[in-house]
Design a protein around this motif. Structure first.
Motif, short mmCIF file in Angstrom:
data_model
loop_
_atom_site.label_atom_id
_atom_site.label_comp_id
_atom_site.label_asym_id
_atom_site.label_seq_id
_atom_site.Cartn_x
_atom_site.Cartn_y
_atom_site.Cartn_z
N LYS A 1 15.92 -4.05 -6.33
CA LYS A 1 14.76 -3.52 -5.68
C LYS A 1 13.72 -4.53 -5.39
O LYS A 1 13.05 -4.67 -4.31
CB LYS A 1 14.22 -2.24 -6.19
N GLU A 2 13.65 -5.34 -6.48
CA GLU A 2 12.49 -6.44 -6.49
C GLU A 2 12.81 -7.65 -5.19
O GLU A 2 11.87 -7.88 -4.63
CB GLU A 2 12.19 -7.11 -7.81
N VAL A 3 14.00 -7.80 -5.30
CA VAL A 3 14.51 -9.05 -4.29
C VAL A 3 14.15 -8.05 -2.86
O VAL A 3 13.58 -8.88 -1.86
CB VAL A 3 15.88 -9.32 -4.30
N CYS A 4 14.42 -7.01 -2.57
CA CYS A 4 14.20 -6.23 -1.38
C CYS A 4 12.70 -6.13 -1.07
O CYS A 4 12.33 -6.31 0.08
CB CYS A 4 14.88 -4.95 -1.00
N ARG A 5 11.94 -5.89 -1.99
CA ARG A 5 10.54 -6.03 -1.73
C ARG A 5 10.08 -7.47 -1.44
O ARG A 5 9.23 -7.58 -0.41
CB ARG A 5 9.84 -5.42 -2.98
N ARG A 6 10.51 -8.40 -2.03
CA ARG A 6 10.08 -9.62 -1.92
C ARG A 6 10.52 -10.15 -0.44
O ARG A 6 9.42 -10.78 0.33
CB ARG A 6 10.79 -10.81 -2.97
N ALA A 7 11.49 -9.47 0.20
CA ALA A 7 11.91 -10.01 1.60
C ALA A 7 10.84 -9.08 2.46
O ALA A 7 10.99 -9.89 3.68
CB ALA A 7 13.31 -9.54 1.84
N THR A 8 10.11 -8.16 2.16
CA THR A 8 9.47 -7.59 3.31
C THR A 8 7.97 -8.20 3.13
O THR A 8 6.89 -7.56 3.77
CB THR A 8 9.42 -6.02 3.00
N LEU A 9 7.50 -8.91 2.02
CA LEU A 9 6.24 -9.41 2.05
C LEU A 9 5.64 -10.03 3.23
O LEU A 9 6.46 -10.82 3.90
CB LEU A 9 6.06 -10.38 0.93
N THR A 10 4.50 -9.82 3.73
CA THR A 10 4.20 -10.24 5.10
C THR A 10 3.30 -11.60 4.98
O THR A 10 3.59 -12.42 5.89
CB THR A 10 3.07 -9.48 5.57
N SER A 11 2.86 -11.95 3.72
CA SER A 11 2.58 -13.35 3.40
C SER A 11 2.42 -13.52 2.15
O SER A 11 2.37 -12.61 1.21
CB SER A 11 1.13 -13.48 3.96
N ASP A 12 2.71 -14.79 1.54
CA ASP A 12 2.61 -15.11 0.15
C ASP A 12 2.53 -16.36 -0.35
O ASP A 12 2.34 -17.16 0.66
CB ASP A 12 4.24 -14.71 -0.38
N LEU A 13 2.11 -16.52 -1.57
CA LEU A 13 1.60 -17.92 -1.96
C LEU A 13 2.99 -18.59 -2.66
O LEU A 13 3.90 -18.00 -3.23
CB LEU A 13 0.75 -17.86 -3.38
N SER A 14 3.00 -19.94 -2.56
CA SER A 14 4.20 -20.61 -3.38
C SER A 14 3.78 -21.31 -4.53
O SER A 14 2.47 -21.50 -4.75
CB SER A 14 4.42 -21.78 -2.13
N VAL A 15 4.75 -21.31 -5.50
CA VAL A 15 4.64 -21.80 -6.66
C VAL A 15 4.33 -23.32 -6.31
O VAL A 15 4.94 -24.23 -5.92
CB VAL A 15 5.86 -21.56 -7.58
N GLY A 16 3.38 -23.68 -7.23
CA GLY A 16 2.65 -25.11 -6.94
C GLY A 16 1.54 -25.11 -6.16
O GLY A 16 0.93 -26.33 -6.05
N GLU A 17 1.29 -24.21 -5.43
CA GLU A 17 0.26 -24.32 -4.39
C GLU A 17 -1.20 -24.33 -5.09
O GLU A 17 -1.43 -23.63 -6.21
CB GLU A 17 0.22 -22.99 -3.61
N LYS A 18 -2.09 -25.01 -4.52
CA LYS A 18 -3.50 -25.41 -5.17
C LYS A 18 -4.32 -24.30 -4.42
O LYS A 18 -4.24 -23.96 -3.34
CB LYS A 18 -3.89 -26.67 -4.73
N LEU A 19 -5.16 -23.57 -5.51
CA LEU A 19 -6.06 -22.87 -5.01
C LEU A 19 -7.63 -23.38 -5.05
O LEU A 19 -7.81 -23.83 -5.87
CB LEU A 19 -6.04 -21.27 -5.85
N LEU A 20 -8.30 -22.69 -4.18
CA LEU A 20 -9.73 -23.35 -4.42
C LEU A 20 -10.70 -22.21 -4.96
O LEU A 20 -10.55 -21.10 -4.53
CB LEU A 20 -10.31 -23.56 -2.82
N ASP A 21 -11.73 -22.55 -5.79
CA ASP A 21 -12.72 -21.81 -6.12
C ASP A 21 -13.88 -21.46 -5.10
O ASP A 21 -13.65 -21.93 -3.92
CB ASP A 21 -13.30 -22.27 -7.33
N GLY A 22 -15.02 -20.52 -5.26
CA GLY A 22 -15.79 -20.31 -4.44
C GLY A 22 -16.54 -21.54 -3.83
O GLY A 22 -17.31 -21.48 -2.79
N ASN A 23 -16.61 -22.57 -4.78
CA ASN A 23 -17.30 -23.84 -4.11
C ASN A 23 -16.18 -24.78 -3.16
O ASN A 23 -16.79 -25.73 -3.00
CB ASN A 23 -17.82 -24.60 -5.29
N GLY A 24 -15.18 -24.39 -3.12
CA GLY A 24 -14.13 -25.07 -2.38
C GLY A 24 -13.34 -26.31 -3.10
O GLY A 24 -12.89 -27.16 -2.52
#
Length: 491
Positions: A93-116
């Motif tokens: 069920k989790e795999v099927c739900r993962r396949a329907t995600l409209t957008s997602d983050l990748s492992v290793g992706e850098k995220l910015l704080d409120g100051n960029g």
């Protein structure tokens, strides 16, 4: 929908990993396949897709059930230490739900704080949410980074309600502009300005209470120091606006699929596995799940790949309903993948001879896979034992023979030592006959005391001799070399 079947040691698991990569990322698969070191490139690509949650591995076993695979009740302890039973989703069920995600983050992706500034990184994720590594800047911090979990349900709810990422960094003192946090001045839940406030600005405590009440899942304290929530929300809002980085195709690899009862594990989902009955297809079907009491369908971008050891159970163990929904591909032993010469022995002929004899007695599907004698396996044995002698390579062959091949033959033939010796226990060369096993000592008095009706076979013996034990002081390299060469030549 494919099942890779064959005898043990033929590389079914590794091929399944490649099939999973090929199914969901065909272009990247081909690029890795064309690389100078294709094996390493494919391993890295597979690992990246596993870390990203797009390839999920499970292993079936005799007690594996529908409740483990799809969904089922699981016990938990409530707030008052009361035992509760809640519905827990299984990996399918989790795999099927993962396949329907409209957008997602990748492992290793850098995220910015409120100051960029890139102060956070996604280090893990699943269908429940993301684990974000946050760099700490406080003087009293115990570690330079901490890992925090961001629930997917919270972020999705906030996106639906249109809240901006700024709600997670509302200062406790001073005034905050209502418009910056998605609150309209004329909203019914906005109180009149107090002393020191203006029509357009309110104190942080007031704004936090409004947002907490609107979401129904966040408290006032959640909106003061949860920058990792804001960073995830900020990035997903950007992705949604650009329409990029969709969840994408996913694959589930089921290792040893025939060790459970697949028809029971899949249950009513057997119907949904057919490609023409997937979600979005012309003949789409959905089923009503028995535990969650909700409709469920399988997305069209979900691939299922299984491996099946033909020695554990024959192909007919899968009922026809399962077999007709999968294509089957034989992964046979390939002696060409083992060294032609290793320690003075032609291992290709050595493996071919053993497999030919096993096939004659037991039929196909019981051969020894090439993985038993591949260079990487032999080198790892040599390294782990620290063998550096001139006969080190030959010791590795004897080790595989003693710890893998002979014990497996014992299982195949149910301790029928006549057949075991015929396959790979006895040879002869121009010098003498060679046997890997010791005959029992002569004991005339013992035999005389046995009842007349007792039938004793002198061939019923199978104690391995010490002379071919590579870890023994009695190891005889010259004798084992003669034996291995004679076996490879069919003597």
């Amino acid at each position: 929908m494919k099942i890779l079947y064959g005898p043990p040691g033929t590389g079914k698991t590794w091929q399944a990993a490649q099939e999973a990569v090929k199914a969901i990322e065909p272009q990247r698969y081909q690029e890795a396949k064309d690389a100078a070191d294709s094996s390493t490139a494919l391993r890295k690509l597979h690992e990246a897709l596993v870390n990203d949650g797009r390839i999920v591995w499970v292993t079936f076993h005799p007690s594996y059930s529908y409740e483990d695979f799809v969904e089922g009740f699981r016990p938990s302890v409530g707030a008052n230490e009361q035992l509760l039973y809640t519905v827990v989703d299984g990996p399918f069920k989790e795999v099927c739900r993962r396949a329907t995600l409209t957008s997602d983050l990748s492992v290793g992706e850098k995220l910015l704080d409120g100051n960029g500034k890139p102060t956070m990184e996604v280090v893990n994720k699943n269908t429940e949410g993301w684990v974000v590594k946050v760099s700490t800047s406080r003087a009293d911090a115990v570690a330079a980074t901490t890992e925090k979990f961001v629930p997917r349900t919270v972020i999705e709810r906030l996106m639906e309600m249109g809240f901006p990422p700024q709600i997670f960094s509302i200062p406790g003192k001073g005034l905050t502009d209502l418009a910056k946090v998605g609150i309209e001045l004329d909203d019914d839940d906005v109180p009149d300005p107090e002393e020191g406030e203006t029509d357009a600005k309110r104190k942080g405590a007031t704004i936090r209470k409004i947002i907490a009440a609107r979401t129904g899942m966040l408290s006032s304290s959640d909106l003061s120091n949860q920058a990792h929530y804001g960073a995830v929300l900020r990035r997903l809002v950007e992705l949604k606006a650009s329409g990029g980085q969709k969840g994408g195709a996913v694959a589930m690899v089921i290792d040893e699929i025939n060790r459970a009862e697949p028809s029971k594990v899949f249950g009513e989902l057997i119907t949904l596995l057919e490609l023409d009955k997937r979600e979005g297809m012309p003949d789409e079907r959905s089923v009503w799940l028995p535990y969650s009491k909700k409709p469920f369908s399988v997305p069209s971008n979900v691939s299922v790949i299984g491996t099946m050891n033909t020695v554990d159970r024959s192909l007919t163990a899968l009922d026809f309903a399962m077999r007709r929904r999968f294509t089957f591909e034989l992964v046979a032993a390939d002696p060409e993948l083992v060294p032609k010469e290793w320690g003075g022995v032609d291992l290709q002929s050595f493996l071919k001879r053993i497999n030919s004899r096993v096939s004659i007695l037991l039929g196909s599907g019981h051969e020894f896979g090439h993985a038993f004698l591949m260079t990487r396996r032999l080198e790892s044995i040599q390294t782990s034992h620290g063998w550096t002698e001139a006969d080190a390579k030959l010791r590795c062959v004897a080790y595989v023979m003693r710890t893998s091949i002979v014990p497996t033959l014992t299982e195949y033939f149910h301790d029928d030592w006549d057949k075991i010796r015929a396959v790979a226990g006895e040879t002869k060369d121009e010098q003498a006959a060679l046997s890997l096993f010791e005959k029992p000592p002569a004991d005339a008095q013992f035999f005389a005391r046995l009842p007349d009706q007792y039938e004793f076979s002198e061939s019923n013996w199978g104690v391995p001799s010490d002379w071919w034990n590579p870890e023994s002081v009695k190891w005889d390299a010259e004798r084992f070399l003669r034996f291995a060469r004679a076996l490879a030549n069919g003597q």
